[in-house]
Design a protein around this motif. Structure first.
Motif, PDB file in Angstrom:
ATOM      1  N   ARG A  68       0.803  -1.224   0.000  1.00  0.00           N
ATOM      2  CA  ARG A  68       0.000   0.000   0.000  1.00  0.00           C
ATOM      3  C   ARG A  68       0.833   1.270   0.000  1.00  0.00           C
ATOM      4  N   ARG A  69       2.066   1.206   0.508  1.00  0.00           N
ATOM      5  CA  ARG A  69       2.842   2.431   0.679  1.00  0.00           C
ATOM      6  C   ARG A  69       4.090   2.531  -0.184  1.00  0.00           C
ATOM      7  N   TRP A  70       4.749   1.410  -0.465  1.00  0.00           N
ATOM      8  CA  TRP A  70       6.126   1.501  -0.939  1.00  0.00           C
ATOM      9  C   TRP A  70       6.411   0.888  -2.306  1.00  0.00           C
ATOM     10  N   LEU A  71       5.489   0.160  -2.895  1.00  0.00           N
ATOM     11  CA  LEU A  71       5.847  -0.642  -4.068  1.00  0.00           C
ATOM     12  C   LEU A  71       5.539   0.014  -5.402  1.00  0.00           C
ATOM     13  N   GLY A  72       5.111   1.279  -5.381  1.00  0.00           N
ATOM     14  CA  GLY A  72       4.856   1.963  -6.647  1.00  0.00           C
ATOM     15  C   GLY A  72       6.017   1.916  -7.622  1.00  0.00           C
ATOM     16  N   PRO A  73       7.249   2.227  -7.178  1.00  0.00           N
ATOM     17  CA  PRO A  73       8.387   2.182  -8.106  1.00  0.00           C
ATOM     18  C   PRO A  73       8.700   0.792  -8.645  1.00  0.00           C
ATOM     19  N   TRP A  74       8.146  -0.249  -8.022  1.00  0.00           N
ATOM     20  CA  TRP A  74       8.397  -1.627  -8.470  1.00  0.00           C
ATOM     21  C   TRP A  74       7.269  -2.162  -9.343  1.00  0.00           C
ATOM     22  N   ARG A  75       6.359  -1.322  -9.774  1.00  0.00           N
ATOM     23  CA  ARG A  75       5.213  -1.791 -10.540  1.00  0.00           C
ATOM     24  C   ARG A  75       5.672  -2.642 -11.730  1.00  0.00           C
ATOM     25  N   GLY A  76       5.108  -3.823 -11.866  1.00  0.00           N
ATOM     26  CA  GLY A  76       5.503  -4.753 -12.911  1.00  0.00           C
ATOM     27  C   GLY A  76       6.665  -5.646 -12.527  1.00  0.00           C
ATOM     28  N   ARG A  77       7.361  -5.299 -11.441  1.00  0.00           N
ATOM     29  CA  ARG A  77       8.501  -6.098 -10.979  1.00  0.00           C
ATOM     30  C   ARG A  77       8.224  -6.714  -9.605  1.00  0.00           C
ATOM     31  N   VAL A  78       6.952  -6.649  -9.179  1.00  0.00           N
ATOM     32  CA  VAL A  78       6.524  -7.249  -7.915  1.00  0.00           C
ATOM     33  C   VAL A  78       5.065  -7.666  -8.114  1.00  0.00           C
ATOM     34  N   PRO A  79       4.612  -8.743  -7.487  1.00  0.00           N
ATOM     35  CA  PRO A  79       3.214  -9.155  -7.678  1.00  0.00           C
ATOM     36  C   PRO A  79       2.238  -8.064  -7.236  1.00  0.00           C
ATOM     37  N   GLY A  80       1.300  -7.701  -8.096  1.00  0.00           N
ATOM     38  CA  GLY A  80       0.332  -6.673  -7.762  1.00  0.00           C
ATOM     39  C   GLY A  80      -0.732  -7.190  -6.800  1.00  0.00           C
ATOM     40  N   LEU A  81      -1.141  -6.344  -5.863  1.00  0.00           N
ATOM     41  CA  LEU A  81      -2.139  -6.734  -4.874  1.00  0.00           C
ATOM     42  C   LEU A  81      -3.541  -6.688  -5.490  1.00  0.00           C
ATOM     43  N   LEU A  82      -4.304  -7.791  -5.322  1.00  0.00           N
ATOM     44  CA  LEU A  82      -5.656  -7.887  -5.857  1.00  0.00           C
ATOM     45  C   LEU A  82      -6.721  -7.797  -4.774  1.00  0.00           C
ATOM     46  N   HIS A  83      -6.531  -8.503  -3.671  1.00  0.00           N
ATOM     47  CA  HIS A  83      -7.505  -8.531  -2.578  1.00  0.00           C
ATOM     48  C   HIS A  83      -6.740  -8.615  -1.258  1.00  0.00           C
ATOM     49  N   ALA A  84      -7.370  -8.111  -0.195  1.00  0.00           N
ATOM     50  CA  ALA A  84      -6.734  -8.201   1.115  1.00  0.00           C
ATOM     51  C   ALA A  84      -7.772  -8.058   2.214  1.00  0.00           C
ATOM     52  N   ASP A  85      -7.540  -8.735   3.311  1.00  0.00           N
ATOM     53  CA  ASP A  85      -8.322  -8.566   4.535  1.00  0.00           C
ATOM     54  C   ASP A  85      -7.344  -8.595   5.695  1.00  0.00           C
ATOM     55  N   ASP A  86      -7.115  -7.436   6.291  1.00  0.00           N
ATOM     56  CA  ASP A  86      -6.126  -7.324   7.357  1.00  0.00           C
ATOM     57  C   ASP A  86      -6.471  -8.199   8.548  1.00  0.00           C
ATOM     58  N   ASP A  87      -7.727  -8.162   8.967  1.00  0.00           N
ATOM     59  CA  ASP A  87      -8.120  -8.918  10.155  1.00  0.00           C
ATOM     60  C   ASP A  87      -7.993 -10.420   9.947  1.00  0.00           C
ATOM     61  N   ALA A  88      -8.265 -10.887   8.742  1.00  0.00           N
ATOM     62  CA  ALA A  88      -8.152 -12.322   8.444  1.00  0.00           C
ATOM     63  C   ALA A  88      -6.724 -12.739   8.125  1.00  0.00           C
ATOM     64  N   LYS A  89      -5.814 -11.773   8.063  1.00  0.00           N
ATOM     65  CA  LYS A  89      -4.414 -12.047   7.716  1.00  0.00           C
ATOM     66  C   LYS A  89      -4.348 -12.793   6.380  1.00  0.00           C
ATOM     67  N   LEU A  90      -4.908 -12.143   5.365  1.00  0.00           N
ATOM     68  CA  LEU A  90      -5.066 -12.790   4.070  1.00  0.00           C
ATOM     69  C   LEU A  90      -4.869 -11.768   2.955  1.00  0.00           C
ATOM     70  N   LEU A  91      -4.164 -12.169   1.914  1.00  0.00           N
ATOM     71  CA  LEU A  91      -4.023 -11.324   0.735  1.00  0.00           C
ATOM     72  C   LEU A  91      -3.928 -12.193  -0.514  1.00  0.00           C
ATOM     73  N   VAL A  92      -4.274 -11.589  -1.639  1.00  0.00           N
ATOM     74  CA  VAL A  92      -4.171 -12.242  -2.942  1.00  0.00           C
ATOM     75  C   VAL A  92      -3.406 -11.314  -3.869  1.00  0.00           C
ATOM     76  N   THR A  93      -2.421 -11.854  -4.569  1.00  0.00           N
ATOM     77  CA  THR A  93      -1.656 -11.068  -5.536  1.00  0.00           C
ATOM     78  C   THR A  93      -1.661 -11.755  -6.894  1.00  0.00           C
ATOM     79  N   ARG A  94      -1.325 -10.978  -7.901  1.00  0.00           N
ATOM     80  CA  ARG A  94      -1.078 -11.573  -9.211  1.00  0.00           C
ATOM     81  C   ARG A  94       0.134 -12.505  -9.123  1.00  0.00           C
ATOM     82  N   TYR A  95       0.182 -13.468 -10.008  1.00  0.00           N
ATOM     83  CA  TYR A  95       1.322 -14.388 -10.075  1.00  0.00           C
ATOM     84  C   TYR A  95       2.289 -13.878 -11.128  1.00  0.00           C
TER      85      TYR A  95
END
Length: 282
Positions: A68-95
């Protein structure tokens, strides 16, 4: 989900089913020695990665903050975030396509390290903050590790405690760091290096991201170190502060590996302690 994911809690499974209806579990990439699950699914004709933490997990929160804060400069060189739920400790990213650098010819190629240095410089350059309490916290953390169970020799522990007691309480400049910057967290695809696994991302001194490379890939390969620093744009390491970081990294490695029963990694940690005390960690 077409294929069950036994590592997920019922709540995590329900969220994945809602986010990725009809998804099929393809591969379990989890290490098995921590509570973090890493699962690859196929959904709507593409691969995605689901990362889930257990009750003790702290990595998911760090990874989400990084996305959410730091990966803008890495766009395309890091898996992009698709879904997240902080309380459930769960996230989904592109492969991200590609193969791990670790264990492949790219791990010995200077250009891999040159690219990795450039990537890391982009992350570190985003912000900087002065922290007056960093050195005090790190001293207390190192002593806390030594207070717990470990197999560091008694004489070595005494030397470590004596040196830790002498550490200054000077301010430290902190930047966004990856926290586990090494070939097992780099992918290469068509010659381009990308980054994965932000579970240890946090604000730290920039040189901390060089610690694991220094004690592994750079040992006996000054050409790889030169290529990395060339890509990074210089050497961020102050000798005195660098020695402290190497000692802290060595202690935490030896103690953590002993706690989780990873004997090979524990031996590496004790070797790192000996090298850092001898001043041969660079």
């Amino acid at each position: 989900m077409h294929t069950a994911a036994p590592r997920l809690t019922p709540r995590q499974s329900a969220l994945v089913a809602a986010w990725l209806p009809g998804a099929e579990l393809v591969h379990d990439h989890s290490w098995g020695i921590t509570g973090t699950s890493v699962l690859r699914f196929r959904h709507a004709g593409r691969y995605v990665v689901v990362k889930a933490g257990d009750d003790a997990d702290t990595h998911i929160a760090r990874e989400l903050r990084a996305h959410r804060r730091w990966l803008g400069p890495w766009r395309g060189r890091v898996p992009g975030l698709l879904h997240a739920d902080d309380d459930a400790k769960l996230l989904v990213t592109r492969y991200l396509p590609g193969v791990l650098v670790e264990g492949r010819p790219a791990e010995s190629a200077p250009d891999t390290y040159r690219q990795a240095g450039r990537l890391l410089a982009l992350l570190h350059a985003q912000s900087a903050t002065v922290d007056d309490g960093y050195e005090t916290r790190m001293r207390e953390r190192a002593l806390g590790h030594l207070d717990g169970p470990h197999r560091i020799a008694t004489g070595t522990e005494e030397r470590l405690r004596a040196e830790i007691a002498s550490w200054p309480e000077a301010p430290a400049t902190l930047v966004p760091t990856h926290g586990d910057w090494q070939p097992r967290n780099w992918l290469v695809h068509d010659g381009v290096v990308a980054a994965i696994d932000l579970g240890r991302a946090d604000l730290r001194p920039a040189p901390t991201d060089l610690c694991r490379l220094a004690v592994q890939q750079f040992r006996g390969r000054p050409d790889l170190e030169r290529a990395f620093l060339e890509g990074y744009g210089g050497d961020p390491r102050d000798p005195a502060a660098w020695r402290r970081e190497l000692l802290r990294e060595a202690i935490s490695t030896a103690v953590w590996a002993h706690r989780v029963g990873d004997e090979r990694f524990e031996r590496q940690g004790r070797r790192m302690v000996a090298d850092a005390l001898a001043g041969t960690g660079r």
